[in-house]
Design an enzyme around this catalytic site. Structure first.
Site, mmCIF file in Angstrom:
data_model
loop_
_atom_site.group_PDB
_atom_site.id
_atom_site.type_symbol
_atom_site.label_atom_id
_atom_site.label_comp_id
_atom_site.label_asym_id
_atom_site.label_seq_id
_atom_site.Cartn_x
_atom_site.Cartn_y
_atom_site.Cartn_z
ATOM 1 N N GLU A 191 4.760 4.081 5.648
ATOM 2 C CA GLU A 191 3.537 3.266 5.674
ATOM 3 C C GLU A 191 2.374 4.057 5.092
ATOM 4 O OE1 GLU A 191 1.933 0.744 5.510
ATOM 5 O OE2 GLU A 191 1.562 -0.187 7.453
ATOM 6 N N GLY A 235 0.785 -1.231 0.000
ATOM 7 C CA GLY A 235 0.000 0.000 0.000
ATOM 8 C C GLY A 235 0.815 1.277 0.000
ATOM 9 N N ASP A 282 -3.928 2.262 11.467
ATOM 10 C CA ASP A 282 -5.316 2.079 11.896
ATOM 11 C C ASP A 282 -5.296 1.596 13.351
ATOM 12 O OD1 ASP A 282 -8.126 1.898 11.353
ATOM 13 O OD2 ASP A 282 -7.927 -0.225 10.936
ATOM 14 N N GLY A 292 -2.852 0.007 14.680
ATOM 15 C CA GLY A 292 -1.467 0.122 15.122
ATOM 16 C C GLY A 292 -0.746 -1.213 15.189
HETATM 17 P P1 IMP Z 1 -3.403 -1.648 11.391
HETATM 18 O O1 IMP Z 1 -2.538 -2.839 11.644
HETATM 19 O O2 IMP Z 1 -4.821 -1.879 11.899
HETATM 20 O O3 IMP Z 1 -2.844 -0.342 11.888
HETATM 21 O O4 IMP Z 1 -3.628 -1.531 9.854
HETATM 22 C C1 IMP Z 1 -2.658 -1.155 9.051
HETATM 23 C C2 IMP Z 1 -2.896 -1.668 7.653
HETATM 24 O O5 IMP Z 1 -4.265 -2.013 7.404
HETATM 25 C C3 IMP Z 1 -2.564 -0.574 6.694
HETATM 26 O O6 IMP Z 1 -1.219 -0.586 6.326
HETATM 27 C C4 IMP Z 1 -3.467 -0.917 5.533
HETATM 28 O O7 IMP Z 1 -2.827 -1.871 4.724
HETATM 29 C C5 IMP Z 1 -4.683 -1.525 6.166
HETATM 30 N N1 IMP Z 1 -5.770 -0.533 6.369
HETATM 31 C C6 IMP Z 1 -6.062 0.134 7.496
HETATM 32 N N2 IMP Z 1 -7.088 0.975 7.321
HETATM 33 C C7 IMP Z 1 -7.452 0.844 6.019
HETATM 34 C C8 IMP Z 1 -8.458 1.487 5.203
HETATM 35 O O8 IMP Z 1 -9.225 2.375 5.620
HETATM 36 N N3 IMP Z 1 -8.514 1.073 3.905
HETATM 37 C C9 IMP Z 1 -7.691 0.114 3.394
HETATM 38 N N4 IMP Z 1 -6.722 -0.474 4.107
HETATM 39 C C10 IMP Z 1 -6.601 -0.121 5.407
HETATM 40 MG MG MG Z 2 -0.192 -1.307 4.963
#
Ligand code: IMP
Ligand code: MG
Length: 175
Positions: A99, A43, A103, A105
Site C-alpha cells: 500500500e 497509488g 492514514d 486505517g
Molecule cells: P486511509 O483509509 O485513511 O488509511 O487512507 C488510505 C488511502 O487514502 C491511501 O491509500 C491513499 O490513497 C489516501 N491517502 C491518505 N493520505 C493521503 C495523503 O496524504 N495524500 C494523498 N492520498 C492520501
Molecule cells: Mg491507497
C-alpha cells in the site's frame, strides 16, 4: 506544480529504503512457497514495482482496488467500496499487501478483511508511508518505509485529485 510545495522524501532516499525493505522481506520469506504481492491500486504502483524488482524471492503479483475518499474529499470514511476485487485466488498463499500510505486505517482494514476471506496461509502489510497520528482504526504494519507527520502528501504514486503521481519523490504542501 504549485510553488508552495516542499520535498518530504527525496527519490534516492525512497529507493534506498525500498531496497532495505526488500532485503528484510527476502529474509523473512526465504523458505516459503506461494508468495503473492498484492498491489493496492492505484497509488501503490511505483512502490509495488520497485519492491517487486528488488525482491529476490519468487513471487506472484495481484492487485485490488478500493475507494478511499468520496469525490473531492480528503478524509477516508469507514465505508470503503471494493472497486476491483482481487484478481487471483489466494487460498494457502503467503500474501504481502503493498500500500502507498496508511492514514485513518479504514482502507487497509477493508483490504485485510477481503484478503482474510480468501483463506491465505498468512498475510502481512507493507506500506511505503504511515501517518500514525491520524489513525482511527488500528491496523498492523509489518514492513514500513517511513512514518511521517500529518502532512497531505503526493508523488511516487500518491495523488492529489489524480495529479502528481508521476513525481519520483514525495512532496507536501506548506500550510
Ligand atoms: P486511509 O483509509 O485513511 O488509511 O487512507 C488510505 C488511502 O487514502 C491511501 O491509500 C491513499 O490513497 C489516501 N491517502 C491518505 N493520505 C493521503 C495523503 O496524504 N495524500 C494523498 N492520498 C492520501
Ligand atoms: Mg491507497
Amino acid at each position: 506544480m504549485p510553488n508552495t510545495h516542499k520535498t518530504l522524501i527525496a527519490s534516492d532516499v525512497i529507493q534506498n529504503r525500498i531496497r532495505e525493505l526488500a532485503a528484510t522481506i527476502d529474509h523473512d520469506y526465504a523458505h516459503l512457497q506461494n508468495v503473492v504481492l498484492v498491489c493496492v491500486l492505484t497509488g501503490a504502483i511505483p512502490f509495488f514495482d520497485a519492491l517487486s524488482d528488488a525482491l529476490t524471492i519468487p513471487h506472484e503479483k495481484a492487485s485490488i482496488r478500493v475507494s478511499s475518499y468520496g469525490v473531492g474529499s480528503r478524509l477516508s470514511t469507514g465505508d470503503v467500496q471494493v472497486l476491483q476485487p482481487i484478481n487471483m485466488p489466494l487460498y494457502n498463499a503467503h500474501v504481502i499487501i503493498v500500500e502507498d500510505i496508511i492514514d485513518t486505517g479504514y482502507s487497509m482494514q477493508a483490504v485485510l478483511e477481503l484478503i482474510d476471506s480468501e483463506s491465505p496461509a498468512s498475510v502481512s502489510v507493507c506500506a511505503l508511508l504511515s501517518k500514525p497520528t491520524r489513525r482511527i482504526v488500528d491496523v498492523p504494519i509489518d514492513y514500513l518505509g517511513f512514518s511521517i507527520e500529518d502532512h497531505f502528501v503526493f508523488g511516487y504514486g500518491i495523488d492529489v485529485d489524480q495529479q502528481y503521481r508521476e513525481l519520483d519523490y514525495i512532496g507536501y504542501f506548506e500550510t
